[in-house]
Scaffold this motif. Structure first.
Motif, mmCIF file in Angstrom:
data_model
loop_
_atom_site.group_PDB
_atom_site.id
_atom_site.type_symbol
_atom_site.label_atom_id
_atom_site.label_comp_id
_atom_site.label_asym_id
_atom_site.label_seq_id
_atom_site.Cartn_x
_atom_site.Cartn_y
_atom_site.Cartn_z
ATOM 1 N N GLN A 1 15.515 3.348 5.555
ATOM 2 C CA GLN A 1 14.790 2.579 4.556
ATOM 3 C C GLN A 1 14.346 3.507 3.438
ATOM 4 O O GLN A 1 13.856 4.615 3.687
ATOM 5 C CB GLN A 1 13.574 1.890 5.167
ATOM 6 N N ASP B 1 15.198 7.720 -2.291
ATOM 7 C CA ASP B 1 14.320 6.650 -2.768
ATOM 8 C C ASP B 1 14.494 6.516 -4.277
ATOM 9 O O ASP B 1 13.772 7.130 -5.069
ATOM 10 C CB ASP B 1 12.870 6.964 -2.400
ATOM 11 N N THR C 1 17.814 -0.164 3.888
ATOM 12 C CA THR C 1 17.048 -1.243 3.254
ATOM 13 C C THR C 1 16.394 -0.744 1.978
ATOM 14 O O THR C 1 15.795 0.338 1.947
ATOM 15 C CB THR C 1 15.963 -1.770 4.227
ATOM 16 N N ASP C 2 16.516 -1.521 0.924
ATOM 17 C CA ASP C 2 15.928 -1.170 -0.366
ATOM 18 C C ASP C 2 14.433 -1.495 -0.381
ATOM 19 O O ASP C 2 13.981 -2.441 0.265
ATOM 20 C CB ASP C 2 16.638 -1.960 -1.479
ATOM 21 N N ASN C 3 13.646 -0.679 -1.111
ATOM 22 C CA ASN C 3 12.208 -0.958 -1.218
ATOM 23 C C ASN C 3 11.812 -1.350 -2.640
ATOM 24 O O ASN C 3 10.639 -1.329 -2.992
ATOM 25 C CB ASN C 3 11.379 0.254 -0.777
ATOM 26 N N ASP C 4 12.814 -1.714 -3.452
ATOM 27 C CA ASP C 4 12.545 -2.035 -4.840
ATOM 28 C C ASP C 4 12.682 -3.531 -5.123
ATOM 29 O O ASP C 4 12.640 -3.932 -6.287
ATOM 30 C CB ASP C 4 13.508 -1.263 -5.766
#
Length: 199
Positions: free
Chosen positions: A88, A150, A188-191
């Motif tokens: 992630q 990230d 998994t993207d956090n944006d």
């Protein structure tokens, strides 16, 4: 006692002497073999006569004999690939693992090669991985770590897939790999937040 096998590890340690009872012409010297989980070459135990004591004058004819210990762990020499963790952005790294079965290992380093595919880009979405990993001597497994980059790109989930292509060490006939199928982790993207557009 000599040879390539290790006393106390490959076979039960011998005392260094044996008695021939009165009235007996000969005796057997047993070498109890220890069943380990080490994938290794066949090994030898060499016995050399060094002397004899008796109430009757005895002559020792110097001689050496060698016995072979055959390894029974060849069926455990297949390396497999497994998924450990998904990754992630801003969180955990993704991880794969290459391993021998159960708790088996080899006495020499083993290099495992793999090809990389998936929708994520090597060196962009995660730190660059080389295409090979080494299982150290005496180890059952090695991890392939993928620290996730990230970025600030709004995107969907991406995948990294590895497939084994080879395995070798200084005992090349011992090592195989399989099955020849890809194993996949997800990044998994956090944006993915609601966009705010300003004019």
């Amino acid at each position: 006692v000599g040879g390539t096998a290790v006393s106390g590890s490959d076979f039960t340690a011998l005392s260094g002497n044996i008695s021939i009872p009165l009235g007996v012409n000969s005796v057997f010297l047993d070498i109890p073999v220890l069943d380990d989980k080490i994938i290794e070459l066949d090994e030898t135990v060499t016995i050399t006569l060094t002397g004899a004591t008796s109430l009757i004058p005895t002559t020792v004819v110097a001689g050496t004999e060698t016995a072979t210990i055959f390894d029974n762990d060849a069926s455990a020499s297949v390396i497999t690939l497994e998924r450990l963790l998904d990754g992630q952005e801003g969180g955990s790294m993704a991880q794969f693992r290459v391993k021998f079965p159960d708790t088996y290992f080899t006495t020499v380093p083993t290099t495992v090669s793999y090809v990389i595919s998936g929708t994520a880009s090597n060196g962009i979405d995660y730190n660059t991985i080389s295409g090979s990993v080494v299982i150290p001597a005496g180890a059952n497994a090695a991890n392939i770590n993928l620290p996730v980059v990230d970025d600030q790109i709004i995107e969907g989930e991406e995948t990294v897939a590895l497939r084994l292509t080879g395995a070798s060490n200084s005992h090349p006939y011992l090592i195989a790999y399989g099955p020849n199928t890809a194993v996949e982790v997800t990044i998994t993207d956090n944006d993915n937040i609601s966009p705010e557009i300003q004019l």
